[in-house]
Design a protein around this motif. Structure first.
Motif, mmCIF file in Angstrom:
data_model
loop_
_atom_site.group_PDB
_atom_site.id
_atom_site.type_symbol
_atom_site.label_atom_id
_atom_site.label_comp_id
_atom_site.label_asym_id
_atom_site.label_seq_id
_atom_site.Cartn_x
_atom_site.Cartn_y
_atom_site.Cartn_z
ATOM 1 N N ARG A 1 0.763 -1.049 -0.100
ATOM 2 C CA ARG A 1 0.002 -0.048 0.050
ATOM 3 C C ARG A 1 0.884 1.328 -0.075
ATOM 4 N NH1 ARG A 1 -0.417 2.537 4.951
ATOM 5 N NH2 ARG A 1 -0.233 1.371 6.813
ATOM 6 N N ARG A 2 2.206 1.309 0.709
ATOM 7 C CA ARG A 2 2.782 2.231 0.772
ATOM 8 C C ARG A 2 3.430 2.577 -0.635
ATOM 9 N NH1 ARG A 2 3.097 -0.395 5.488
ATOM 10 N NH2 ARG A 2 2.934 0.902 7.494
ATOM 11 N N ASP A 3 3.999 1.638 -1.149
ATOM 12 C CA ASP A 3 4.618 1.701 -2.592
ATOM 13 C C ASP A 3 3.562 2.279 -3.626
ATOM 14 O OD1 ASP A 3 6.908 0.334 -1.815
ATOM 15 O OD2 ASP A 3 6.041 -1.448 -2.403
ATOM 16 N N ALA A 4 2.359 1.676 -3.521
ATOM 17 C CA ALA A 4 1.137 2.212 -4.453
ATOM 18 C C ALA A 4 0.822 3.592 -4.094
ATOM 19 C CB ALA A 4 -0.025 0.965 -4.194
ATOM 20 N N ALA A 5 0.956 3.961 -3.173
ATOM 21 C CA ALA A 5 0.355 5.408 -2.573
ATOM 22 C C ALA A 5 1.405 6.286 -3.133
ATOM 23 C CB ALA A 5 0.042 5.598 -1.338
ATOM 24 N N GLU A 6 2.924 5.895 -3.245
ATOM 25 C CA GLU A 6 3.796 6.888 -3.562
ATOM 26 C C GLU A 6 3.639 6.787 -5.122
ATOM 27 O OE1 GLU A 6 7.378 5.375 -2.168
ATOM 28 O OE2 GLU A 6 7.065 5.746 -0.054
ATOM 29 N N LEU A 7 3.515 5.822 -5.862
ATOM 30 C CA LEU A 7 3.364 5.720 -7.160
ATOM 31 C C LEU A 7 2.091 6.625 -7.589
ATOM 32 C CD1 LEU A 7 4.232 4.715 -10.005
ATOM 33 C CD2 LEU A 7 2.836 2.646 -9.468
ATOM 34 N N ALA A 8 1.034 6.605 -7.005
ATOM 35 C CA ALA A 8 -0.190 7.380 -7.158
ATOM 36 C C ALA A 8 0.103 8.715 -7.371
ATOM 37 C CB ALA A 8 -1.311 7.042 -6.436
ATOM 38 N N GLY A 9 1.005 9.094 -6.310
ATOM 39 C CA GLY A 9 1.089 10.452 -6.032
ATOM 40 C C GLY A 9 1.974 11.198 -7.379
ATOM 41 N N ARG A 10 2.887 10.140 -7.948
ATOM 42 C CA ARG A 10 3.798 10.527 -9.025
ATOM 43 C C ARG A 10 3.009 10.354 -10.204
ATOM 44 N NH1 ARG A 10 7.635 7.416 -6.009
ATOM 45 N NH2 ARG A 10 7.400 5.623 -7.673
ATOM 46 N N MET A 11 2.248 9.538 -10.434
ATOM 47 C CA MET A 11 1.185 9.397 -11.557
ATOM 48 C C MET A 11 0.238 10.525 -11.742
ATOM 49 S SD MET A 11 0.617 4.953 -11.705
ATOM 50 C CE MET A 11 -0.192 5.247 -13.127
ATOM 51 N N ARG A 12 -0.349 10.710 -10.531
ATOM 52 C CA ARG A 12 -1.691 11.535 -10.740
ATOM 53 C C ARG A 12 -2.729 11.307 -11.673
ATOM 54 N NH1 ARG A 12 -0.491 14.441 -6.306
ATOM 55 N NH2 ARG A 12 -1.904 15.796 -7.018
ATOM 56 N N PRO A 13 -3.350 10.138 -11.177
ATOM 57 C CA PRO A 13 -4.518 9.768 -12.204
ATOM 58 C C PRO A 13 -5.793 10.404 -11.618
ATOM 59 C CG PRO A 13 -4.027 8.147 -10.430
ATOM 60 C CD PRO A 13 -2.952 9.074 -10.114
ATOM 61 N N GLY A 14 -6.833 10.496 -12.437
ATOM 62 C CA GLY A 14 -7.989 10.949 -11.936
ATOM 63 C C GLY A 14 -8.703 10.197 -10.845
ATOM 64 N N LEU A 15 -8.407 9.045 -10.729
ATOM 65 C CA LEU A 15 -9.046 8.037 -9.473
ATOM 66 C C LEU A 15 -7.947 6.947 -9.491
ATOM 67 C CD1 LEU A 15 -11.459 7.834 -7.627
ATOM 68 C CD2 LEU A 15 -12.354 6.410 -9.338
ATOM 69 N N VAL A 16 -7.993 6.642 -8.091
ATOM 70 C CA VAL A 16 -7.326 5.356 -7.453
ATOM 71 C C VAL A 16 -8.284 4.506 -6.956
ATOM 72 C CG1 VAL A 16 -5.390 4.344 -6.106
ATOM 73 C CG2 VAL A 16 -5.028 6.618 -7.153
ATOM 74 N N LEU A 17 -8.321 3.235 -7.306
ATOM 75 C CA LEU A 17 -9.271 2.089 -6.784
ATOM 76 C C LEU A 17 -8.246 0.990 -6.723
ATOM 77 C CD1 LEU A 17 -12.820 1.025 -7.899
ATOM 78 C CD2 LEU A 17 -11.030 -0.398 -6.884
ATOM 79 N N PRO A 18 -7.906 0.769 -5.456
ATOM 80 C CA PRO A 18 -6.974 -0.550 -4.877
ATOM 81 C C PRO A 18 -7.682 -1.686 -5.023
ATOM 82 C CG PRO A 18 -7.664 0.652 -2.987
ATOM 83 C CD PRO A 18 -8.182 1.652 -4.121
ATOM 84 N N ILE A 19 -6.979 -2.901 -5.642
ATOM 85 C CA ILE A 19 -7.389 -4.113 -5.495
ATOM 86 C C ILE A 19 -6.399 -5.137 -5.127
ATOM 87 C CG2 ILE A 19 -8.823 -3.535 -7.607
ATOM 88 C CD1 ILE A 19 -7.067 -4.988 -9.306
ATOM 89 N N HIS A 20 -6.505 -6.385 -5.174
ATOM 90 C CA HIS A 20 -5.584 -7.307 -5.037
ATOM 91 C C HIS A 20 -5.020 -7.257 -3.381
ATOM 92 C CE1 HIS A 20 -1.903 -9.894 -5.455
ATOM 93 N NE2 HIS A 20 -2.431 -10.383 -6.637
ATOM 94 N N TYR A 21 -5.909 -7.161 -2.432
ATOM 95 C CA TYR A 21 -5.686 -7.084 -1.141
ATOM 96 C C TYR A 21 -6.787 -7.889 -0.264
ATOM 97 C CZ TYR A 21 -9.121 -3.304 -0.377
ATOM 98 O OH TYR A 21 -10.124 -2.582 -0.395
ATOM 99 N N ASN A 22 -6.401 -8.511 0.945
ATOM 100 C CA ASN A 22 -7.316 -8.974 1.980
ATOM 101 C C ASN A 22 -7.844 -10.352 1.308
ATOM 102 O OD1 ASN A 22 -6.364 -7.083 3.575
ATOM 103 N ND2 ASN A 22 -8.471 -5.940 3.638
#
Length: 232
Positions: free
Chosen positions: A184-205
Motif C-alpha cells: 500500500r505504501r509503494d502504491a500510494a507513492e506511485l499514485a502521487g507521481r502518476m496523478r491519475p484521475g482516480l485510484v481504486l485499489p485491488i488485490h488485497y485481503n
C-alpha cells in the motif's frame, strides 16, 4: 458497490478481478476468478477478457464472465502445463485467444489496449526465502485499456517500475496487498507521481499474505491530493 468514472462503471469483484463497462455497453474483465471470488457469479457478458499471468489464469473464471464471442487476451508466458490447478490451455478455450508480450499496444474494436512489463526485482522486497522474485521478468504483464475515453490501468503482480510513471491514466487499479506485489505504501507513492484521475485499489485481503489496511491507503493517497475510493 459500483464506482463510476466518466462514462465507465467499475466493479472490483475480489482478488484481481475487475469488471469495466463503458457507456455504450462494452464490457471488459481483468484477471477473472480464483479463490472463489466468482463462485456465485455467472454473467457471461464480457466482450474482452484480459489475463496478466499464470497466477491469475482460471479457465472456469473466464467461462463465468465471457460472452460466446469474447476475445481472451493472455500473456504469452502462461503455460497451463506448468500450473497444477488447471489442465486447459488458453488456446483450448472456446473463444478467440490472443497472446501478448509486456510491451505492446493495439486496437481491438472500439478499445485501445496496451501492456506493460510486470515483475519483481531480483533482490528486492518481494522475493522468496532464496531471494528469487515471485514474478520474474517476462512472465506477466500489466494492462491499460481505454473505454469510451477512459483509460484504466492494472499494473499486474509487480513492483513499482519506471514505466508506470510515464503513463497517462484516468483510473489506477494498483495491488496493495504486498508480499508478492507492491504494497500500500509503494502504491500510494506511485499514485502521487502518476496523478491519475482516480485510484481504486485491488488485490488485497483475499488471504492472509495479502492482508493490509485499505483505510490507511486511502488516507495516504488523499494526502497527496489524488482522488481515491474503496470498492468493498
Amino acid at each position: 458497490m459500483t464506482v463510476r468514472y466518466g462514462a465507465v462503471d467499475i466493479d472490483w469483484l475480489g482478488y484481481a478481478t475487475v469488471r469495466l463497462e463503458g457507456e455504450l455497453g462494452t464490457v471488459v474483465y481483468i484477471d477473472p476468478g480464483r479463490y472463489g471470488v466468482l463462485e456465485d457469479y455467472d454473467a457471461r457478458d464480457g466482450d474482452l477478457i484480459l489475463v496478466s499471468h499464470d497466477d491469475h489464469y482460471d479457465p472456469e473464471g473466464i467461462r463465468r464472465v465471457a460472452r460466446d464471442d469474447a476475445i481472451v487476451v493472455v500473456h504469452e508466458a502462461i503455460d497451463a502445463d506448468e500450473i497444477d490447478r488447471v489442465d486447459e490451455r488458453p488456446e483450448e478455450l472456446p473463444y478467440e485467444v490472443e497472446r501478448v508480450r509486456g510491451d505492446e499496444s493495439f486496437v481491438l474494436g472500439p478499445l485501445d489496449l496496451y501492456t506493460t512489463q510486470a515483475y519483481n526485482e531480483p533482490g528486492g522486497p518481494y522475493t522468496d526465502d532464496e531471494g528469487e522474485p515471485y514474478h520474474r521478468e517476462g512472465e506477466g504483464c500489466g494492462f491499460g485499456v481505454t473505454i469510451d475515453g477512459v483509460t484504466a490501468f492494472w499494473p499486474g503482480d509487480t513492483d513499482v517500475l519506471p514505466v508506470h510513471e510515464e503513463l497517462a491514466v484516468d483510473v489506477f487499479l494498483p495491488p496493495i496487498g504486498g508480499s508478492f506485489t507492491m504494497d500500500r505504501r509503494d502504491a500510494a507513492e506511485l499514485a502521487g507521481r502518476m496523478r491519475p484521475g482516480l485510484v481504486l485499489p485491488i488485490h488485497y485481503n483475499t488471504f492472509e499474505a495479502l492482508e493490509t489496511d485499505p483505510e490507511a491507503f486511502v488516507v495516504d493517497v488523499a494526502r497527496r491530493q489524488v482522488p481515491v475510493v474503496l470498492d468493498e
